[in-house]
Motif scaffolding. Structure first.
Motif, short mmCIF file in Angstrom:
data_model
loop_
_atom_site.label_atom_id
_atom_site.label_comp_id
_atom_site.label_asym_id
_atom_site.label_seq_id
_atom_site.Cartn_x
_atom_site.Cartn_y
_atom_site.Cartn_z
N UNK A 22 -7.11 7.78 -10.65
CA UNK A 22 -6.51 6.59 -10.51
C UNK A 22 -8.07 5.69 -9.35
N UNK A 23 -7.82 4.46 -10.45
CA UNK A 23 -8.87 4.10 -10.10
C UNK A 23 -8.33 2.12 -9.63
N UNK A 24 -8.81 1.14 -8.43
CA UNK A 24 -8.33 0.10 -8.61
C UNK A 24 -9.08 -0.59 -8.49
N UNK A 25 -9.46 -1.16 -9.77
CA UNK A 25 -10.51 -2.38 -10.24
C UNK A 25 -10.19 -4.12 -9.15
N UNK A 26 -9.15 -3.72 -9.26
CA UNK A 26 -9.11 -5.73 -8.65
C UNK A 26 -7.27 -5.72 -8.32
N UNK A 44 1.28 -1.31 0.57
CA UNK A 44 -0.29 -0.59 -0.04
C UNK A 44 1.06 1.69 0.30
N UNK A 45 2.17 1.60 0.75
CA UNK A 45 3.00 2.02 0.80
C UNK A 45 3.57 3.21 -0.50
N UNK A 46 3.73 1.99 -1.26
CA UNK A 46 4.81 2.09 -2.24
C UNK A 46 3.95 2.68 -3.46
N UNK A 47 2.19 1.99 -3.14
CA UNK A 47 1.33 1.75 -4.60
C UNK A 47 0.53 4.26 -4.28
N UNK A 48 0.59 4.56 -2.71
CA UNK A 48 0.61 5.40 -2.26
C UNK A 48 1.48 6.48 -2.93
N UNK A 49 2.94 6.04 -3.05
CA UNK A 49 3.81 7.24 -2.89
C UNK A 49 3.98 7.24 -4.57
N UNK A 50 3.53 5.76 -5.26
CA UNK A 50 4.02 6.17 -6.57
C UNK A 50 2.83 6.92 -7.51
N UNK A 51 1.69 7.07 -7.00
CA UNK A 51 0.61 7.29 -7.73
C UNK A 51 0.21 8.86 -6.93
N UNK A 52 0.64 9.30 -5.51
CA UNK A 52 0.15 10.51 -5.14
C UNK A 52 0.46 12.23 -6.01
N UNK A 53 1.32 12.10 -7.04
CA UNK A 53 1.27 13.22 -7.83
C UNK A 53 0.36 12.83 -8.77
N UNK A 54 -0.04 12.08 -9.33
CA UNK A 54 -0.36 12.02 -10.63
C UNK A 54 -1.78 13.14 -10.73
N UNK A 55 -2.15 13.59 -11.87
CA UNK A 55 -2.98 14.50 -11.89
C UNK A 55 -4.24 13.96 -12.45
#
Length: 82
Positions: free
Chosen positions: A44-48, A30-41
């Motif tokens: 972002x949706x996680x479907x599965x 979860x931490x890696x995903x949060x950091x990786x996507x936090x600046x994306x404009x």
């Protein structure tokens, strides 16, 4: 995001929707995903998420097919320019 932006700027046709990215991860963090996507404009949706990927051979074959299609498309574009 780099590849999606390049695709939308250089390949996407005006009548097409913006490109969608897919992230395949070997493990869940979860931490890696949060950091990786936090600046994306982009939203972002996680479907599965799954603990196992599709068969490696299937992924390799699909990648090969897409590469061949891209090469053929590039060749056709070059022929159109001549």
């Amino acid at each position: 995001n780099f590849y999606l932006e390049a695709l939308d700027r250089d390949v996407k046709k005006p009548n097409e929707n913006p490109s969608v990215g897919v992230i395949l991860c070997a493990s869940k963090d979860d931490a890696v995903v949060e950091y990786a996507l936090s600046r994306s404009m982009s939203p972002t949706l996680v479907a599965d998420y799954r603990l196992c990927l599709p068969d490696k051979t299937l992924l390799q074959n699909k990648l090969r097919e897409l590469t061949e299609l891209a090469l053929e498309s590039g060749e056709r574009d070059e022929d159109d320019e001549e």
